[in-house]
Design an enzyme around this catalytic site. Structure first.
Site, PDB file in Angstrom:
ATOM      1  N   CYS A  54      -6.341  -5.984  -6.074  1.00  0.00           N
ATOM      2  CA  CYS A  54      -6.061  -4.564  -6.319  1.00  0.00           C
ATOM      3  C   CYS A  54      -4.853  -4.420  -7.238  1.00  0.00           C
ATOM      4  O   CYS A  54      -4.869  -3.634  -8.181  1.00  0.00           O
ATOM      5  CB  CYS A  54      -5.810  -3.835  -5.004  1.00  0.00           C
ATOM      6  SG  CYS A  54      -7.323  -3.633  -4.031  1.00  0.00           S
ATOM      7  N   CYS A  69       1.912 -26.546  10.984  1.00  0.00           N
ATOM      8  CA  CYS A  69       1.196 -27.461  11.875  1.00  0.00           C
ATOM      9  C   CYS A  69       0.911 -28.785  11.175  1.00  0.00           C
ATOM     10  O   CYS A  69       1.020 -29.850  11.785  1.00  0.00           O
ATOM     11  CB  CYS A  69      -0.083 -26.816  12.412  1.00  0.00           C
ATOM     12  SG  CYS A  69       0.224 -25.636  13.777  1.00  0.00           S
ATOM     13  N   CYS A  97      -6.264   5.136  -3.891  1.00  0.00           N
ATOM     14  CA  CYS A  97      -7.667   4.742  -3.717  1.00  0.00           C
ATOM     15  C   CYS A  97      -8.103   4.731  -2.262  1.00  0.00           C
ATOM     16  O   CYS A  97      -9.257   4.989  -1.948  1.00  0.00           O
ATOM     17  CB  CYS A  97      -7.906   3.359  -4.314  1.00  0.00           C
ATOM     18  SG  CYS A  97      -7.703   3.317  -6.106  1.00  0.00           S
ATOM     19  N   HIS A  98      -7.167   4.365  -1.363  1.00  0.00           N
ATOM     20  CA  HIS A  98      -7.512   4.278   0.068  1.00  0.00           C
ATOM     21  C   HIS A  98      -6.685   5.329   0.800  1.00  0.00           C
ATOM     22  O   HIS A  98      -5.623   5.007   1.324  1.00  0.00           O
ATOM     23  CB  HIS A  98      -7.167   2.901   0.637  1.00  0.00           C
ATOM     24  CG  HIS A  98      -7.659   1.760  -0.192  1.00  0.00           C
ATOM     25  ND1 HIS A  98      -8.946   1.300  -0.123  1.00  0.00           N
ATOM     26  CD2 HIS A  98      -7.033   0.979  -1.114  1.00  0.00           C
ATOM     27  CE1 HIS A  98      -9.099   0.288  -0.959  1.00  0.00           C
ATOM     28  NE2 HIS A  98      -7.957   0.073  -1.578  1.00  0.00           N
TER      29      HIS A  98
END
Lengths: 288, 159
Positions: free
Chosen positions: A140, A249, A106-107
């Protein structure tokens, strides 16, 4: 102990005032970071509007590190975080799930996602919530790829993929939206940022807004920016996620952190990211 | 449940009868200026032990925030709080005790933790485990450890 001579004989009130100030004296501001001789990084700049009056300048965590640590980030061959990026590239091109797709289906390539890191977390209209990069990857995997066992939010595979997406966005100016539908989460994040947690009753602001530049034991406190994530931490010899850092933290306040991936940490991430609007993406940065 | 509570009360009673003079965190009396006049234990502090607790990461970890020349052999003195050289010339003992019990009473919203406090926290944990605090959360330091640190601080008369 140079301070001793300076402060000898002054009243307790003056001492307290001096101590409360920000100790940029031994922090070397004005340094320049150019990665691989080509990606210019903005390590200090004007604060975003919502922090006017809080900071004169916002600084990347890079500014607060030693020369050696700084140098490691300037060249991909010296940056151990890039090994995880390479694993991310491999995973990017590997088919997973019932649809037989890889991310690349897709990318086209990772570079096509270069604008992502700088604008996340961001409001997702379809799901009606603020999404982090991790949440987008999970979306995704589960909704488009048919992956039965998607990455754990803070798993090595997830961190590798997030590191890849950060790395291709290096140099882009952080610009997360905090208005519109994202404003509710942003407000929650802001509230969390100023809440004193744990048995030590410490807020993010007390360390990262009121004391950046000061040593707390062996560590120079930074402004706690997230533009360098996932960061390669020398101490862990691995890359760590934003939520993992938040968790550490709050643990250090003798507190009970929120869960990694929780709505509270997503809101906090959005808020902290917005405090860095104007800096540039650096991930994977190198930190101690 | 009821029985457990009774037993817990019994144990607490037993503990107090052994150390009759230890003032529990919730029972400490503070002046309006944040001073605590009464010793938390009635037992004089030991300055040498106090110095150790001051420096120890698992003790007071005071060195994380404060530098002090008397401990220059120890690495990594912090810069978040004032340098404590000469601190005994600036504060009387009851004020130092009050600062350690709960610095917020002297410096509102202080970053310095309250070392003798067990309630009123947001998401308190079980020390550094990330787990929620147990019902009988103990103060960060014991009363005698605080008296020991005060004894150490009282030796800091030089600049």
């Amino acid at each position: 102990m140079t301070r001793k001579a300076l402060l000898g004989g002054t009243s307790a009130a003056i001492l307290a005032v001096l101590a409360a100030g920000v100790g940029l004296a031994d922090i070397r501001t004005g340094g320049e970071l150019v990665i691989n001789g080509e990606i210019a990084i903005v390590t200090e700049t004007e604060p975003p509007e919502h922090l006017a009056g809080v900071f004169d300048t916002i600084y990347s965590g890079w500014v607060f590190r030693t020369d050696e640590t700084r140098a490691m980030q300037a060249d991909d061959f010296d940056n151990p975080g890039m090994l995880y990026v390479e694993q991310g590239i491999e995973a990017f091109n590997t088919a997973m799930g019932t649809e037989g797709n890889s991310c690349a289906s897709c990318h086209e390539n990772p570079e096509s996602l270069a604008g992502v890191r700088a604008t996340y977390p961001q409001w997702d209209e379809e799901h009606g919530e603020v999404q982090t990069v991790e949440m987008q990857i999970l979306e995704c995997q589960t909704e488009r790829m048919g992956v039965a066992e998607p990455y754990g939010y803070d798993s090595q595979e997830m961190r590798n993929m997030v590191a890849l997406i950060a790395s291709v966005g290096r140099g882009q100016t952080v610009n997360v939206a905090m208005d519109g539908p994202a404003s509710e989460a942003w407000e929650l994040g802001r509230e969390i940022y100023y809440t004193q947690y744990g048995q030590m009753e410490l807020s993010c602001a007390q360390c990262h807004e009121n004391n950046y530049g000061n040593l707390i034991r062996a560590d120079h406190l930074s402004q706690g920016q997230v533009n360098g994530f996932p960061t390669y931490r020398l101490k862990n010899a691995n890359i760590v996620s934003i939520h993992n850092r938040f968790r550490g933290c709050i643990r250090d306040t003798r507190g009970e952190p929120y869960a990694v991936g929780s709505p509270e940490f997503v809101a906090l991430e959005l808020y902290v990211a917005s405090r860095g609007n104007g800096l540039t993406v650096e991930g994977p940065a190198v930190r101690n | 449940m009821k029985r457990q509570m009774l037993m817990a009360a019994g144990i607490a009673l037993a503990a107090t009868s052994v150390q009759a003079d230890v003032i529990a965190p919730d029972d400490v009396v503070m002046s309006e200026y944040g001073e605590v006049f009464e010793s938390l234990t009635g037992v004089p502090g030991d300055a040498a032990r106090g110095a150790e607790i001051f420096a120890s990461r698992s003790g007071g970890n005071c060195l994380a925030c404060h530098a002090v020349s008397a401990l220059s052999d120890e690495p990594w003195h912090g810069e978040v709080g004032p340098v404590l050289d000469g601190v005994a010339t600036r504060w009387e003992e009851p004020a130092l005790r009050g600062l350690l019990v709960n610095a917020d009473m002297t410096f509102p919203d202080s970053i310095m933790p309250a070392f003798y406090k067990v309630s009123g926290f947001t998401r308190p944990g079980d020390a550094f485990t990330t787990r929620p605090a147990p019902a009988d959360l103990q103060p960060i330091l014991e009363g005698q450890q605080i008296e020991d640190i005060i004894a150490f601080l009282m030796t800091l008369t030089d600049y």
